[in-house]
Enzyme design. Structure first.
Site, mmCIF file in Angstrom:
data_model
loop_
_atom_site.group_PDB
_atom_site.id
_atom_site.type_symbol
_atom_site.label_atom_id
_atom_site.label_comp_id
_atom_site.label_asym_id
_atom_site.label_seq_id
_atom_site.Cartn_x
_atom_site.Cartn_y
_atom_site.Cartn_z
ATOM 1 N NE ARG A 1 4.417 1.772 5.058
ATOM 2 C CZ ARG A 1 4.069 0.548 5.446
ATOM 3 N NH1 ARG A 1 3.219 -0.159 4.699
ATOM 4 N NH2 ARG A 1 4.548 0.014 6.540
ATOM 5 C CD GLU A 25 2.314 -4.691 10.774
ATOM 6 O OE1 GLU A 25 1.191 -4.232 10.504
ATOM 7 O OE2 GLU A 25 2.611 -5.901 10.558
ATOM 8 C CD GLU A 59 1.276 -2.230 7.060
ATOM 9 O OE1 GLU A 59 0.484 -3.190 7.238
ATOM 10 O OE2 GLU A 59 2.509 -2.358 7.080
#
Length: 335
Positions: free
Chosen positions: A63, A150, A256
């Protein structure tokens, strides 16, 4: 996320056979660490590229975050994307849509993008199109594209801040449309923090006729950390993810996560040791949750920044959450 031969073996033990498709890590800061003089080494002390060491131990996806300016800009991301693909891994590109960090408390509009919904719709479309096109042009097509990072409280603030659901929904749809225009053929992901909480409300409010639709995304990504709230238990994660999968039938990725490698006085949401063993146990627990989701919709885990020696706390109050020690040598959690 940490994926190594040891880690892979624990994944298999966690639920018979791991159903996870993506076993990876966010390695965005590998070049930053290298520029600071870090030489990465395998557990046997042999030097090598961080992505190669991780790949040799079971990781199959990398990522990389991309900002609209600054350190992690498109040129930086393109170069790292080449390395990830050259290591034989799939590529997840995480678009922050900001000139700097984007998270639940920060979602600043990029410089020059304007401050109206119309201008932002145009800019997010053309920017996303250009990013996808650039990765395609260099022969490293994006496998998973996160449209925002997020974004629980929206993005492109303040135009796209809650409760401006209509604006947020429009701009997410524009981003996804821009990706298609750029030749994107991979899977699109929406990424929220706090995966252990019930996030169905977010999708209920954001999915709107003529704007964001369920066809605009393939994966629901969630951050899940043990040190920000003791309520972030594996049981809570199981409940929240099962609920949202049952409602929307989408694949799920933990985009994450971390666990401390050394002693940490912070109250954690699980009782595993603060050590490489604890790191493996935490990931094994998440794997079990994902493997138990209805319809086989649990698809992957990404450990956040396991190689960033210059920022070992990774934004937490725990001193060291890395999978490599201060000398750059891989810990047993990747051995």
């Amino acid at each position: 996320m940490l994926l190594t031969q040891t880690f892979s073996r624990i994944l298999l033990l966690a639920c018979g056979v791991s159903a996870l498709t993506y076993k990876g890590a966010d390695i965005s800061s590998v070049p930053v660490s290298e520029a600071a003089g870090t030489t990465f080494k395998d557990t046997n002390g042999v030097a090598g590229k961080a992505e190669t060491i991780l790949k040799n131990h079971g990781m199959n996806s990398g990522r990389v975050r991309i900002w609209t300016a600054g350190t992690y800009n498109l040129a930086y991301g393109l170069a790292l994307g080449k390395r990830i693909k050259a290591a034989g891994m799939t590529l997840l590109v995480d678009l922050h849509y900001s000139d700097t960090w984007a998270d639940p408390g920060h979602q600043a509009i990029p410089s020059g993008w304007g401050s109206t919904v119309s201008a932002l719709n145009t800019n997010i479309y053309t920017y996303t199109q250009s990013v996808v096109s650039a990765f395609n042009a260099q022969g490293t097509p994006i496998d998973i594209l996160a449209i925002g990072n997020e974004i629980n409280n929206g993005f492109l603030w303040n135009v796209g801040a809650l409760p401006n659901y209509d604006s947020i929904s429009q701009m997410l749809h524009s981003a996804r449309s821009g990706a298609t225009a750029g030749g994107f053929t991979g899977k699109a992901m929406i990424h929220l923090a706090d995966g252990w909480k019930d996030n169905t409300w977010w999708y209920t409010d954001m999915i709107r006729s003529g704007e964001l639709s369920t066809s605009d995304f393939d994966i629901m990504g969630f951050s899940f950390y043990p040190f920000y709230n003791t309520g972030a238990t594996l049981s809570a994660l199981q409940t929240s993810l099962t609920t949202i999968v049952n409602k929307y039938g989408k694949d799920v990725i933990i985009a994450e996560t971390d666990w401390p490698a050394t002693s940490c006085s912070t109250a954690m949401s699980a009782s595993y040791p603060d050590s490489p063993t604890g790191q493996l146990q935490w990931i094994s627990g998440i794997t079990s949750v994902l493997n138990a989701l209805p319809g086989g919709h649990g698809k992957g885990i990404y450990y956040w920044e396991p190689t960033w020696l210059q920022n070992a706390n990774l934004g937490s109050s725990c001193a060291d959450n890395l999978l490599f020690d201060s000398s750059g040598t891989a810990r047993s959690s990747v051995a």
